[in-house]
Design an enzyme around this catalytic site. Structure first.
Site, PDB file in Angstrom:
ATOM      1  N   HIS B 127      19.900  42.848  29.361  1.00 24.34           N
ATOM      2  CA  HIS B 127      20.227  41.555  28.738  1.00 24.34           C
ATOM      3  C   HIS B 127      20.866  41.697  27.354  1.00 24.34           C
ATOM      4  CE1 HIS B 127      18.352  39.396  31.935  1.00 24.34           C
ATOM      5  NE2 HIS B 127      17.137  39.794  31.654  1.00 24.34           N
TER       6      HIS B 127
HETATM    7 ZN   LIG Z   1      14.258  41.255  34.907  1.00 26.33          ZN
END
Ligand SMILES: [Zn+2]
Lengths: 209, 376
Positions: B127
């Protein structure tokens, strides 16, 4: 969200003596479909690519306009306009009920921008879409004072930032609220909200856990 | 034997005892491998340098991480995704994150040096974005490894089976022709980070080379495997990478507390050998496997033990060692599965199953239709 937040500015405008050919070329070169027509600084009409095409089309009823015809002969008028401080939903309602594709935006009678259907789609995306990495919560709340405050107050206590919040009436007694929050751990939040007596629709419970 | 990259510094990447991204998962896994008699000689990586990190992150972001890591407080940290509930600041955060980056980078060096498959026993921080920490991820170890490989002239296919969209890796490489990204995840309509729709296909030279398969919540083994095989094979057969980088998050497992996909260990028992097969068929046998998300201790450790066994061609144990189980069950105060695999019928029947399968099939078809014009 106001018209000034979504409008295109500055806006390309044309004088009423401009020919259909020139208006056509200008729209294609600038990739726009709407041109406000201006006389002495005042907006007197709007010409669209559709107006030009229909006026010059042999398929259209009536006489076929020549490419040198001035836009004033074909433009729509009088013009329906918007104010920069109108809410976007008002602009949307006007465009929808009058079946028009754009609204020139006037401030003190001066043309300052234009709002088109595409800008309203952008507004919709901004209101409902995902602008930042975020998780989603959806709740059904009684349509009563203080319910939303309860929810957002709890989230604030947890240090959770709400990126967007959309609430709309579901039936006479309830509203649906969809939130985008800055956490991947929405299941833990949902569990806690349920314990507080709120009806969380998403994320759902997993009965085997 | 497949080299295993690991450093005790990985365990320092910890957001505190209540946080789901816990280094205990890694400790449990190492202890399990040890109990099973399979603890390898690790390949210890050097810590990544600031310059390594800057190959994919902005200077101003790295500066903020360093300052926060030293205990400097600043209200602007939030704009960089730091000091949030998901990614709180902890002392030494910069150094800890650089250990994980160092591991991924070492794996990339091994691949460039001629290794086939490499296991990076940690990381997978998919992320983290160029300018922002996000969702438990500070520095993007995967993107640093990918960049290292592409700088050496390789074309890299990134495959992400974490239940969350691999957004950081996708956006960092969004307009690069030499990087294909392929993420299988629970649809962003329902799950963090909200992106990963089929229309996100890359930009500029990268167009048609970023693929997303957003799956319906409550998707199960068969449906997942069906679209996984269909899309992976089509994409890799066309792209012909020089190496794979694979994020093996375990949070698509049905026990995971953060998401809603329903994979069992049986899926993973098929996915991992398939990924090895793809590496050999389409990428000259070169692949880096990393860990990733996975927040059920019980499930994540079993899934990654399975990964380890598959990579090392070890026979799968049926039962897990009693002493290991007792030790960790009492430490975590929760019961642990006695077997490596999940039992049959471990969750109730899903009434929408046919619609879910239909939906996923259609998503895969629409995705392939969308990117096909760019596959020339
Ligand atoms: Zn994840």
């Amino acid at each position: 969200m106001l018209v000034k937040d979504v409008m295109n500015s500055p806006v390309l405008s044309v004088p009423e003596g401009l020919s259909l050919q020139e208006a056509h070329d200008l729209m294609y070169a600038n990739k726009v479909r709407h041109l406000p027509v201006v006389r002495e600084g005042r907006v007197v009409g709007v010409i669209t690519d559709r107006d030009v095409r229909l006026a010059c089309s042999p398929l259209a009823k009536g006489t076929v306009a020549s490419p040198s015809t001035p836009v004033s002969k074909v433009m729509s008028h009088p013009v329906i306009t918007a104010d920069p401080l109108d809410p976007v939903e008002e602009a949307a309602r006007t465009m929808r009920t009058r079946k028009i594709g754009c609204l020139p935006v006037l401030e003190n009678n001066q043309l300052v921008g234009i709002v088109t259907g595409i800008d309203l789609l952008d507004a919709l995306l901004k209101l409902t879409g995902v602008e930042k990495p975020s998780g989603r919560l959806e709740l059904r709340l009684p349509d009563e004072p203080g319910q939303l405050a309860l929810l957002t107050g709890y989230l604030a206590d947890q240090g959770v930032n709400v990126h967007s919040l959309l609430t709309y009436p579901e039936d006479a007694l309830t509203v649906r609220s969809v939130l985008r929050v800055n956490t991947q751990n929405t299941r833990a939040l949902a569990e806690e909200l349920r314990r507080q007596g709120l009806e969380v629709l998403w994320p759902p419970e997993k009965p085997w856990m | 034997m497949v080299p295993v990259v690991y450093h005790p510094g990985y365990l320092k990447y910890s957001f505190g005892p209540q946080h789901p991204f816990s280094p205990l998962r890694l400790e449990m896994l190492l202890d399990l491998l040890k109990s099973l008699g399979h603890l390898p000689a690790f390949h210890a990586p050097p810590q990544a340098s600031r310059e390594d990190v800057l190959s994919v992150h902005s200077e101003r972001f790295v500066r903020r991480v360093e300052a926060a890591s030293q205990g400097e407080e600043s209200p602007e940290l939030v704009h960089y995704g730091l000091g949030t509930g998901d990614t709180p600041v902890f002392p030494g955060m910069d150094e800890a994150a650089r250990w994980l980056v160092g591991g991924a980078l070492e794996a990339a060096r091994l691949v460039l040096g001629g290794a086939g498959e490499v296991l990076h026993l940690g990381g997978g921080l998919h992320h983290a974005q160029r300018d922002q920490a996000s969702g438990f991820c500070v520095y993007n170890d995967l993107a640093v490894a990918i960049r290292h490989l592409t700088k050496a002239g390789m074309r890299v296919a990134y495959i992400d089976i974490d239940v969350h969209h691999g957004d950081g890796v996708q956006w960092i490489h969004y307009d690069e022709a030499e990087v294909l990204t392929l993420s299988f995840h629970e649809s962003g309509r329902y799950l963090f980070p909200g992106t990963g729709a089929i229309h996100e296909i890359g930009r500029g030279a990268g167009v048609g080379r970023k693929l997303n398969v957003p799956l319906e919540p409550f998707s199960e083994d068969e449906s997942y495997l069906e679209v996984f095989e269909q899309v992976s094979e089509a994409a890799l057969r066309w792209f012909r990478p020089d190496a794979l980088v694979i994020q093996c998050g375990a949070d698509a497992h049905f026990q995971d507390p953060l998401a809603e996909l329903l994979l069992t260990t049986r899926s993973y028992g098929k996915i991992f050998p398939l990924l090895r097969q793809y590496a050999h068929e389409f990428a000259a046998g070169k692949a880096i496997f990393t860990l990733g998300g996975g927040y059920s201790f019980d499930a994540a450790v079993r899934v990654w033990a399975l990964l380890y066994h598959v990579l090392q061609d070890l026979p799968l144990p049926e039962r897990l060692p009693q002493d290991w189980q007792e030790r960790w069950a009492s430490h975590l105060r929760e019961p642990l599965s006695p077997t490596l695999h999940d039992p049959e019928r471990c969750y109730p029947e899903i009434p929408r199953k046919p619609q879910i399968e239909q939906h996923n099939r259609q998503i895969a078809r629409r995705l392939l239709e969308t990117v096909h014009p760019y596959w020339k």
